[in-house]
Design a protein around this motif. Structure first.
Motif, PDB file in Angstrom:
ATOM      1  N   GLU A 251     -33.389 -28.021  73.562  1.00 20.31           N
ATOM      2  CA  GLU A 251     -31.956 -27.203  72.819  1.00 20.31           C
ATOM      3  C   GLU A 251     -32.277 -25.831  73.595  1.00 20.31           C
ATOM      4  OE1 GLU A 251     -33.164 -28.372  68.817  1.00 20.31           O
ATOM      5  OE2 GLU A 251     -31.333 -30.325  69.182  1.00 20.31           O
ATOM      6  N   GLY A 252     -32.974 -25.373  74.523  1.00 20.75           N
ATOM      7  CA  GLY A 252     -32.758 -24.027  75.214  1.00 20.75           C
ATOM      8  C   GLY A 252     -33.756 -23.034  74.539  1.00 20.75           C
ATOM      9  N   GLU A 269     -35.456 -18.323  74.539  1.00 23.66           N
ATOM     10  CA  GLU A 269     -34.942 -18.965  73.840  1.00 23.66           C
ATOM     11  C   GLU A 269     -33.378 -18.894  73.805  1.00 23.66           C
ATOM     12  OE1 GLU A 269     -35.582 -20.506  69.057  1.00 23.66           O
ATOM     13  OE2 GLU A 269     -37.010 -19.437  70.210  1.00 23.66           O
ATOM     14  N   ASN A 270     -32.380 -19.908  73.362  1.00 25.08           N
ATOM     15  CA  ASN A 270     -31.141 -19.162  73.584  1.00 25.08           C
ATOM     16  C   ASN A 270     -30.507 -19.226  72.369  1.00 25.08           C
ATOM     17  OD1 ASN A 270     -28.104 -19.157  73.883  1.00 25.08           O
ATOM     18  ND2 ASN A 270     -28.340 -20.382  75.964  1.00 25.08           N
ATOM     19  N   THR A 276     -26.505 -25.000  74.490  1.00 27.69           N
ATOM     20  CA  THR A 276     -27.865 -25.802  74.318  1.00 27.69           C
ATOM     21  C   THR A 276     -27.664 -27.125  74.751  1.00 27.69           C
ATOM     22  OG1 THR A 276     -28.663 -25.688  71.821  1.00 27.69           O
ATOM     23  CG2 THR A 276     -29.209 -24.047  73.230  1.00 27.69           C
ATOM     24  N   THR A 292     -30.599 -22.969  79.008  1.00 29.89           N
ATOM     25  CA  THR A 292     -29.714 -23.566  77.953  1.00 29.89           C
ATOM     26  C   THR A 292     -29.707 -24.932  77.796  1.00 29.89           C
ATOM     27  OG1 THR A 292     -28.829 -24.140  80.417  1.00 29.89           O
ATOM     28  CG2 THR A 292     -28.059 -22.276  79.269  1.00 29.89           C
ATOM     29  N   ALA A 293     -29.918 -25.781  79.146  1.00 29.51           N
ATOM     30  CA  ALA A 293     -31.100 -27.122  79.251  1.00 29.51           C
ATOM     31  C   ALA A 293     -32.298 -27.520  79.678  1.00 29.51           C
ATOM     32  CB  ALA A 293     -29.626 -28.416  78.758  1.00 29.51           C
ATOM     33  N   GLU A 309     -32.378 -27.180  84.685  1.00 32.43           N
ATOM     34  CA  GLU A 309     -32.146 -26.772  84.018  1.00 32.43           C
ATOM     35  C   GLU A 309     -31.286 -28.175  84.091  1.00 32.43           C
ATOM     36  OE1 GLU A 309     -32.242 -24.575  80.411  1.00 32.43           O
ATOM     37  OE2 GLU A 309     -31.035 -23.058  82.340  1.00 32.43           O
TER      38      GLU A 309
END
Length: 324
Positions: A251-252, A269-270, A276, A292-293, A309
């Motif tokens: 979840e980023g 952190e997004n 995410t 993002t992931a 990612e």
């Protein structure tokens, strides 16, 4: 086998005094150069690992699938011959005999040991794992192997994270030894996604990304539950360097855990939820250093952090280690 109680273990995972200063990082974007004739490194639903020479290995599904290799400067070097395009989790491990790539195949239901040039030294078929530890699909036992690591004594620890949540143990020669974990108590795993051998302790331990339970679980090498860190953002991958364990959260975010299991720093952190836990974020929407992931993590010898990612275009972010 005896199991530790899980009560009051949330942040007492490691019970070791912290000595090192918190590291700082500077993000580098677009530092990997795709193979000639391609616009991206490829669909990355896999992992990343760094060799002792500093070369970066990235598993990709396509359009040119397999394991792509890049130099320390990010220049494309080659694809590893014979590497399949479903290495969901792999590591590079060095011992007295040399340096080898060990990979868990998501669809192929097998485990490979290869030279870094791609010669297959052995392949452990899924049939080596007893059917009692497999999930039934259309009345057939299946595996969905998602990650692995190698202990200092050469034993292989392989997790069936998209199916049964069991962790299987093999000898250095590839012989099946034992199984622990699973969805039942005391583990209660729910997508035990990837694992890492935690070399910060003697004896070493296992760190497990229990993704859908949003926690990291610490285990002894024989399966005893030692502790839990709760409240993670769906941890997907983990790597250890020095005093730190870097947890890639799908979840980023990256979280750095100290040896007490405390989150001492978050990285990348997004704050855009829609960006995410998805593989659809386009390069035009990437923000330098904002994740993002995260799906794979590893460290270079000098402490740089690499994050691959889950992304159909293929993305690997490098965070330069700027302070000890």
């Amino acid at each position: 086998m005896k199991f530790s109680a899980l009560i009051c273990l949330s942040l007492t995972l490691f019970a070791w005094p912290l000595a090192a200063a918190e590291p700082e990082y500077t993000a580098l974007e677009n530092w990997l150069k795709p193979a000639p004739g391609t616009e991206s490194i490829g669909n990355s639903h896999g992992d990343v690992a760094v060799s002792s020479a500093g070369d970066v290995y990235v598993s990709v599904m396509g359009p040119v699938g397999g394991v792509a290799v890049f130099g320390p400067d990010g220049a494309y070097l080659r694809h590893v011959k014979n590497a399949p395009n479903d290495f969901h989790g792999f590591v590079i491990h060095k011992n007295a005999e040399g340096e080898f790539l060990y990979g868990a195949r998501l669809s192929g239901q097998s485990i490979l040991k290869m030279t870094l040039d791609g010669d297959v030294l052995f392949e452990i078929p899924g049939a080596a794992i007893p059917d009692e530890f497999k999930r039934l699909q259309n009345d057939k036992p299946i595996l969905r192997l998602t990650g692995m690591d190698v202990a200092s004594d050469g034993r292989l620890f392989v997790v069936d994270g998209y199916s049964s949540d069991y962790i299987h143990i093999f000898s250095a020669e590839g012989k099946y030894l034992d199984t622990f974990g699973g969805k039942a108590a005391p583990y209660n795993f729910k997508t035990c996604h990837k694992i890492a051998i935690d070399t910060r302790f003697e004896p070493a331990r296992i760190l497990c990304c229990d993704r859908e339970n949003r926690r990291v679980v610490s285990l002894s090498l024989d399966g005893e539950v030692l502790g839990i860190v709760e409240g993670m953002k769906r941890p997907a991958a983990i790597a250890v360097f020095g005093d730190w364990a870097a947890v890639g959260e799908i979840e980023g975010r990256i979280s750095l855990l100290d040896r007490d299991g405390k989150v001492v720093r978050t990285i990348g952190e997004n704050d855009v939820k829609e960006q995410t836990a998805t593989n659809q974020v386009k390069p035009a929407d990437w923000r330098t250093g904002i994740l993002t992931a995260p799906h794979g993590v590893d460290f270079t010898a000098n402490g740089d952090l690499l994050v691959s990612e889950y992304n159909i275009f293929g993305r690997v972010v490098r965070y330069q280690h700027t302070r000890e």
